[in-house]
Scaffold this motif. Structure first.
Motif, PDB file in Angstrom:
ATOM      1  N   ALA A  17       0.854  -1.186   0.000  1.00  0.00           N
ATOM      2  CA  ALA A  17       0.000   0.000   0.000  1.00  0.00           C
ATOM      3  C   ALA A  17       0.888   1.234   0.000  1.00  0.00           C
ATOM      4  N   LEU A  18       0.430   2.293  -0.646  1.00  0.00           N
ATOM      5  CA  LEU A  18       1.167   3.551  -0.571  1.00  0.00           C
ATOM      6  C   LEU A  18       1.142   4.043   0.861  1.00  0.00           C
ATOM      7  N   LEU A  25      -3.969   0.996  -2.556  1.00  0.00           N
ATOM      8  CA  LEU A  25      -3.429  -0.296  -2.947  1.00  0.00           C
ATOM      9  C   LEU A  25      -2.345  -0.112  -4.008  1.00  0.00           C
ATOM     10  N   ALA A  26      -1.181  -0.728  -3.780  1.00  0.00           N
ATOM     11  CA  ALA A  26      -0.055  -0.585  -4.705  1.00  0.00           C
ATOM     12  C   ALA A  26       0.398  -1.933  -5.274  1.00  0.00           C
ATOM     13  N   SER A  27      -0.369  -2.979  -5.019  1.00  0.00           N
ATOM     14  CA  SER A  27      -0.103  -4.305  -5.591  1.00  0.00           C
ATOM     15  C   SER A  27      -1.370  -5.125  -5.472  1.00  0.00           C
ATOM     16  N   ALA A  47       3.405   2.439  -7.345  1.00  0.00           N
ATOM     17  CA  ALA A  47       4.395   2.177  -6.299  1.00  0.00           C
ATOM     18  C   ALA A  47       5.783   2.686  -6.671  1.00  0.00           C
ATOM     19  N   SER A  48       5.996   2.940  -7.961  1.00  0.00           N
ATOM     20  CA  SER A  48       7.311   3.372  -8.427  1.00  0.00           C
ATOM     21  C   SER A  48       7.700   4.711  -7.818  1.00  0.00           C
ATOM     22  N   LYS A  49       8.866   4.759  -7.245  1.00  0.00           N
ATOM     23  CA  LYS A  49       9.425   5.974  -6.634  1.00  0.00           C
ATOM     24  C   LYS A  49       8.496   6.552  -5.576  1.00  0.00           C
ATOM     25  N   GLU A  74      12.528  -5.208  -1.009  1.00  0.00           N
ATOM     26  CA  GLU A  74      11.783  -4.313  -1.885  1.00  0.00           C
ATOM     27  C   GLU A  74      12.503  -4.009  -3.188  1.00  0.00           C
ATOM     28  N   GLU A  75      13.767  -4.362  -3.285  1.00  0.00           N
ATOM     29  CA  GLU A  75      14.534  -4.071  -4.492  1.00  0.00           C
ATOM     30  C   GLU A  75      14.602  -5.245  -5.457  1.00  0.00           C
TER      31      GLU A  75
END
Length: 77
Positions: A17-18, A25-27, A47-49, A74-75
């Motif tokens: 989540a952001l 929701l980010a996924s 979710a990018s950056k 996360e990477e």
């Protein structure tokens, strides 16, 4: 997920989540079984950056609470 106080082989639902006031929701959501090894999923473009948080809930709709532990990279591409 390397540990769940619910017991060996149990399932928890995870998602990104952001990290903002609405926790957008980010996924997608993913059911992960304790002890099943590494899992890799893609995030949504929002979710990018961005600052995100990893969210989790018990997958079987009860009021019981459990502790889970594991690793998040996360990477990972």
């Amino acid at each position: 997920m390397t540990y769940s106080s619910e017991g060996k082989g149990t399932i928890a639902t995870y998602w990104l989540a952001l990290f903002n006031s609405s926790h957008t929701l980010a996924s997608g959501t993913h059911n992960v079984t304790q002890g099943s090894g590494a899992h890799y999923y893609s995030a949504k473009s929002n979710a990018s950056k961005s600052n995100v948080c990893l969210a989790v809930e018990n997958n079987n709709n009860t009021t019981n609470t459990y502790t889970v532990a594991g690793y998040w990279d996360e990477e990972t591409d």
